[in-house]
Design a protein around this motif. Structure first.
Motif, PDB file in Angstrom:
ATOM      1  N   ARG A 179      23.347 -58.110 -28.523  1.00  0.00           N
ATOM      2  CA  ARG A 179      22.037 -57.569 -29.416  1.00  0.00           C
ATOM      3  C   ARG A 179      22.818 -56.642 -30.634  1.00  0.00           C
ATOM      4  O   ARG A 179      21.831 -56.432 -31.493  1.00  0.00           O
ATOM      5  N   ASP A 180      23.900 -56.118 -30.395  1.00  0.00           N
ATOM      6  CA  ASP A 180      24.425 -55.041 -31.597  1.00  0.00           C
ATOM      7  C   ASP A 180      25.130 -55.964 -32.703  1.00  0.00           C
ATOM      8  O   ASP A 180      25.563 -55.532 -33.610  1.00  0.00           O
ATOM      9  N   GLY A 181      25.374 -57.194 -32.305  1.00  0.00           N
ATOM     10  CA  GLY A 181      26.177 -58.236 -33.076  1.00  0.00           C
ATOM     11  C   GLY A 181      25.223 -59.062 -34.086  1.00  0.00           C
ATOM     12  O   GLY A 181      24.012 -58.805 -33.885  1.00  0.00           O
ATOM     13  N   ASP A 182      25.878 -59.288 -35.219  1.00  0.00           N
ATOM     14  CA  ASP A 182      25.305 -60.179 -36.198  1.00  0.00           C
ATOM     15  C   ASP A 182      25.710 -61.459 -36.269  1.00  0.00           C
ATOM     16  O   ASP A 182      26.942 -61.872 -36.252  1.00  0.00           O
ATOM     17  N   ILE A 183      25.026 -62.595 -36.453  1.00  0.00           N
ATOM     18  CA  ILE A 183      25.620 -64.066 -36.619  1.00  0.00           C
ATOM     19  C   ILE A 183      25.915 -64.013 -38.072  1.00  0.00           C
ATOM     20  O   ILE A 183      25.052 -63.589 -38.925  1.00  0.00           O
ATOM     21  N   VAL A 184      27.154 -64.424 -38.465  1.00  0.00           N
ATOM     22  CA  VAL A 184      27.482 -64.623 -39.724  1.00  0.00           C
ATOM     23  C   VAL A 184      27.646 -66.099 -39.916  1.00  0.00           C
ATOM     24  O   VAL A 184      28.499 -66.681 -39.156  1.00  0.00           O
ATOM     25  N   ASP A 185      26.875 -66.833 -40.781  1.00  0.00           N
ATOM     26  CA  ASP A 185      26.653 -68.202 -40.825  1.00  0.00           C
ATOM     27  C   ASP A 185      27.526 -68.460 -42.072  1.00  0.00           C
ATOM     28  O   ASP A 185      27.372 -67.974 -43.365  1.00  0.00           O
ATOM     29  N   ILE A 186      28.674 -69.457 -42.044  1.00  0.00           N
ATOM     30  CA  ILE A 186      29.301 -69.939 -43.219  1.00  0.00           C
ATOM     31  C   ILE A 186      29.451 -71.345 -43.465  1.00  0.00           C
ATOM     32  O   ILE A 186      29.785 -72.031 -42.203  1.00  0.00           O
ATOM     33  N   TYR A 218      30.356 -76.256 -40.590  1.00  0.00           N
ATOM     34  CA  TYR A 218      29.637 -75.035 -40.357  1.00  0.00           C
ATOM     35  C   TYR A 218      29.876 -74.243 -39.397  1.00  0.00           C
ATOM     36  O   TYR A 218      30.472 -74.751 -38.474  1.00  0.00           O
ATOM     37  N   TYR A 219      30.228 -72.845 -39.622  1.00  0.00           N
ATOM     38  CA  TYR A 219      30.700 -71.976 -38.458  1.00  0.00           C
ATOM     39  C   TYR A 219      29.778 -70.884 -38.298  1.00  0.00           C
ATOM     40  O   TYR A 219      28.997 -70.346 -39.323  1.00  0.00           O
ATOM     41  N   HIS A 220      29.659 -70.402 -37.288  1.00  0.00           N
ATOM     42  CA  HIS A 220      28.833 -69.170 -36.892  1.00  0.00           C
ATOM     43  C   HIS A 220      29.507 -68.452 -35.652  1.00  0.00           C
ATOM     44  O   HIS A 220      30.127 -69.215 -34.700  1.00  0.00           O
ATOM     45  N   GLN A 221      29.578 -67.127 -36.029  1.00  0.00           N
ATOM     46  CA  GLN A 221      30.029 -66.231 -34.918  1.00  0.00           C
ATOM     47  C   GLN A 221      29.413 -65.028 -35.003  1.00  0.00           C
ATOM     48  O   GLN A 221      29.007 -64.420 -35.990  1.00  0.00           O
ATOM     49  N   ARG A 222      29.278 -64.568 -33.721  1.00  0.00           N
ATOM     50  CA  ARG A 222      28.464 -63.124 -33.803  1.00  0.00           C
ATOM     51  C   ARG A 222      29.776 -62.006 -33.669  1.00  0.00           C
ATOM     52  O   ARG A 222      30.507 -61.986 -33.018  1.00  0.00           O
ATOM     53  N   ILE A 223      29.491 -60.960 -34.832  1.00  0.00           N
ATOM     54  CA  ILE A 223      30.364 -59.929 -34.767  1.00  0.00           C
ATOM     55  C   ILE A 223      29.599 -58.775 -35.087  1.00  0.00           C
ATOM     56  O   ILE A 223      28.297 -58.780 -35.568  1.00  0.00           O
ATOM     57  N   ILE A 224      30.065 -57.385 -34.758  1.00  0.00           N
ATOM     58  CA  ILE A 224      29.269 -56.187 -34.918  1.00  0.00           C
ATOM     59  C   ILE A 224      29.428 -55.911 -36.382  1.00  0.00           C
ATOM     60  O   ILE A 224      30.639 -55.368 -36.955  1.00  0.00           O
ATOM     61  N   ASP A 242      38.617 -54.380 -33.975  1.00  0.00           N
ATOM     62  CA  ASP A 242      38.401 -55.963 -33.754  1.00  0.00           C
ATOM     63  C   ASP A 242      36.925 -56.470 -33.672  1.00  0.00           C
ATOM     64  O   ASP A 242      36.038 -55.551 -33.143  1.00  0.00           O
ATOM     65  N   ARG A 243      36.752 -57.620 -34.254  1.00  0.00           N
ATOM     66  CA  ARG A 243      35.271 -58.048 -34.008  1.00  0.00           C
ATOM     67  C   ARG A 243      34.233 -57.291 -34.799  1.00  0.00           C
ATOM     68  O   ARG A 243      33.419 -57.039 -34.320  1.00  0.00           O
ATOM     69  N   GLY A 244      34.983 -56.718 -35.959  1.00  0.00           N
ATOM     70  CA  GLY A 244      33.958 -55.848 -36.739  1.00  0.00           C
ATOM     71  C   GLY A 244      33.886 -54.267 -36.383  1.00  0.00           C
ATOM     72  O   GLY A 244      35.002 -53.969 -35.989  1.00  0.00           O
ATOM     73  N   PHE A 245      32.710 -53.613 -36.143  1.00  0.00           N
ATOM     74  CA  PHE A 245      32.641 -52.198 -35.803  1.00  0.00           C
ATOM     75  C   PHE A 245      32.595 -52.101 -34.284  1.00  0.00           C
ATOM     76  O   PHE A 245      31.390 -51.315 -34.271  1.00  0.00           O
ATOM     77  N   THR A 246      33.455 -52.540 -33.686  1.00  0.00           N
ATOM     78  CA  THR A 246      33.288 -52.420 -32.189  1.00  0.00           C
ATOM     79  C   THR A 246      33.009 -50.784 -31.718  1.00  0.00           C
ATOM     80  O   THR A 246      32.724 -50.681 -30.743  1.00  0.00           O
ATOM     81  N   PHE A 247      33.846 -49.791 -32.611  1.00  0.00           N
ATOM     82  CA  PHE A 247      33.689 -48.552 -32.195  1.00  0.00           C
ATOM     83  C   PHE A 247      32.859 -47.770 -33.434  1.00  0.00           C
ATOM     84  O   PHE A 247      33.180 -46.570 -33.341  1.00  0.00           O
ATOM     85  N   GLY A 248      31.996 -48.471 -34.099  1.00  0.00           N
ATOM     86  CA  GLY A 248      31.003 -47.858 -34.544  1.00  0.00           C
ATOM     87  C   GLY A 248      31.345 -47.204 -35.962  1.00  0.00           C
ATOM     88  O   GLY A 248      30.481 -46.606 -36.530  1.00  0.00           O
ATOM     89  N   THR A 249      32.360 -47.351 -36.549  1.00  0.00           N
ATOM     90  CA  THR A 249      32.903 -46.607 -37.558  1.00  0.00           C
ATOM     91  C   THR A 249      33.892 -47.215 -38.590  1.00  0.00           C
ATOM     92  O   THR A 249      34.634 -47.896 -38.064  1.00  0.00           O
TER      93      THR A 249
END
Length: 598
Positions: A211-218, A238-244, A409-416
């Motif tokens: 729910r906090d992640g976003d799908i990045v479609d490339i 085509y690639y998609h993965q969910r990251i924060i 890792d995986r984006g903003f996993t600790f929010g900042t």
């Protein structure tokens, strides 16, 4: 200018596993934002001393009748008030009706634009606070409750409420902004997973990966690297993965800062502050490398590439054979930084557990000997290993490591994307650890994830006025795609105006700017004039001072620093107008201002 009402011995209201004493973390939020403030006990609400024009209630208080009367009188007489986590028994003052406690939920994007909630573009995970509904006040944003579960047929609760009782103004954050920020930053304890003695820091994140992640479609992704890529009919992949993709703790901090700026600017009040970065920069960039096997040829290849690009970077280095003194000397002379890459169990000390202070200390001492450095400033753990919750910060503090960047890792996993100081939050007053945490975004674009992730992640750091911390391993540098990725990442960051700093430079700058104080020096000839004393214990070259301008659009007519007129172009930060001054700070200075308009 700003008073913060805080009772650090009063735990948060509610049950569950949230930090009970997070309210004191408001001092970290305001110190990092460069905003001058004073701490006041709740007894000050019923005292005889005059109160600052703006008060912030850091928590949902239990106020006695005299304190309630004093707070109501303050606001009705023209005072400005921000409430956090609840109304402190003052529903009427905030124009709200309290329903029940909130343990966890999602702050929803506002339906209409407002200066306070203008930074909310997606739902944001929040923890703690109160469910309320606007009555006389105006709801600016709503919250969807998870715990307790929402009641069927009951409309969504209001999370942010603006009100104007008497001649004053109030902003209520019914959600607990401060607990949410600290909880997202510090996460939960990491329990070792057999047979390993540590697990990656993602296990410590409290954000929901779905729910906090976003799908990045490339489109057009080389499936040589990405087994989850999907072939398209036209032959592309085509690639998609969910990251924060959203720094949620930064979004919540921004709400508090916007509320401060909105109330003061609307009232025509001034506020000088020290901006995050020098030379008026909006954001910064940082590149670190985990050297792992210390393979010399790959190390020199990456070194030569970064020399060509003129990028100083931080080399997180294992104390194992491979690099020699000539390589370390080249790093030092190039203004790059040598940091520790602590790998659990590398110390050949029989009695040292794999994850232990003894193991950590041995590796620090060995790297110090190999490099000839008497002081190693920063560290990142191999495999982003972590155990427990805060104990590793104590190991760093005990050994003199001043900046730690294992979390991420995986984006903003600790929010900042901002540097921050951890705090013990399970006892009154808390204890701030003398170690800066600087999370990283992701590992090795084109290897661990597509290069297409780079722009949205770096852009988010820029929008949040933070630092984009990217990680590249030397072991991949001779792959043409990895080299291309480094070149494109450096170029994109620079196109946004970012400078590339080592973690040592970030650490030094952040600590020095925390030792700057700004105080008001008496009254000017009118409400639009003021004199401020700025004291800097260290030398801060080309520091950026911001001066909040009135919301009525009146321009700044003049600014003088130490008696000399200075340029002060207007910039927008957090949706508000500021005059921007660049100055070398050292010792004591006087800033005088005359702001036009009435």
């Amino acid at each position: 200018m700003i008073g913060v009402i805080l009772n650090p011995e009063q735990p948060r209201k509610g049950t569950g596993d949230l930090p009970p004493y997070a309210a004191a973390y408001i001092t970290e939020i305001l110190h990092h934002a460069g905003i001058p403030f004073s701490l006041l006990p709740q007894e000050a609400l019923a005292g005889e001393s005059p109160l600052p024009r703006l008060l912030i209630l850091a928590q949902d208080f239990e106020l006695d009748s005299e304190q309630k009367a004093g707070l109501a009188e303050f606001v009705h007489a023209g005072g400005l008030l921000i409430g956090n986590a609840g109304t402190s028994g003052m529903d009427d003052l905030f124009g709200a009706q309290t329903i029940r406690l909130l343990e966890e939920g999602y702050l929803q994007p506002p339906a209409a634009a407002h200066p306070v909630t203008g930074g909310l573009s997606r739902e944001t995970h929040v923890f703690g606070g109160t469910l309320v509904k606007a009555v006389a006040g105006t709801g600016l944003a709503q919250v969807e409750s998870i715990l307790p579960p929402p009641q069927e047929g009951v409309p969504a609760a209001d999370a942010v409420i603006a009100h104007a009782p008497g001649r004053g103004r109030t902003i209520l954050f019914a959600l607990d902004l401060i607990t949410s920020v600290l909880h997202i930053h510090q996460g939960k304890p990491v329990v070792p997973i057999p047979p390993r003695e540590s697990s990656g820091t993602l296990a410590g994140s409290i954000l929901d990966p779905d729910r906090d992640g976003d799908i990045v479609d490339i489109d057009d992704i080389d499936d040589l690297y990405y087994s989850s890529s999907i072939p398209l009919q036209d032959g592309r992949t085509y690639y998609h993965q969910r990251i924060i993709l959203s720094p949620m703790a930064d979004v919540l901090r921004e709400l508090l800062l916007r509320a401060i700026f909105h109330l003061l600017s609307a009232a025509g009040e001034s506020l000088p502050l020290l901006w995050y970065w020098p030379r008026g920069h909006t954001s910064m960039a940082h590149m670190s490398h985990d050297t792992d096997g210390n393979r010399p040829l790959l190390g020199w290849s990456l070194f030569d590439l970064l020399q060509e690009l003129n990028v100083p970077s931080t080399w997180c280095t294992m104390p194992v054979a491979g690099y020699d003194r000539s390589f370390y000397k080249a790093l030092i002379e190039s203004t790059s930084e040598i940091a520790l890459h602590y790998a659990t169990g590398n110390a050949p000390v029989r009695e040292a557990p794999r994850w232990s202070q003894m193991d950590f200390d041995w590796q620090y001492d060995t790297l110090s000997y190999e490099t000839g450095l008497s002081n190693i400033v920063s560290n990142k753990n191999h495999g982003i290993a972590w155990q427990g919750r805060l104990e590793f910060y104590y190991w760093c503090q005990n050994k003199g490591i001043q900046l730690e960047h294992s979390r991420g890792d995986r984006g903003f996993t600790f929010g900042t994307c901002h540097p921050w100081f951890p705090m013990e939050d399970d006892r009154p007053h808390g204890d701030f650890l003398d170690v800066i945490a600087l999370p990283f975004l992701i590992q090795d674009f084109t290897v661990v994830c597509p290069q297409g992730f780079m722009r949205p992640l770096v852009d988010q750091c820029h929008a949040a006025y933070g630092c984009a911390h990217v990680l590249y391993h030397p072991s991949h540098v001779e792959d043409p795609e990895c080299e291309r990725s480094i070149r494109e990442t450096v170029a994109h960051a620079r196109s946004l105006g970012m400078e590339w700093w080592t973690s040592e430079e970030i650490n030094s700058w952040e600590r020095s700017r925390r030792r700057v104080s700004i105080s008001h020096q008496g009254n000017g000839a009118s409400t639009h004039e003021g004199s401020y004393r700025i004291q800097s214990q260290d030398s801060l070259n080309e520091a950026t001072l911001l001066y909040l301008l009135p919301a009525n659009g009146a321009p700044a007519s003049s600014f003088a620093l130490d008696g000399k007129t200075v340029d002060a172009p207007t910039v927008e930060r957090y949706g508000h107008r500021f005059a921007q001054i660049t100055a070398d700070l050292s010792g004591e200075h006087e800033l005088r201002s005359t702001v036009g308009g009435g």
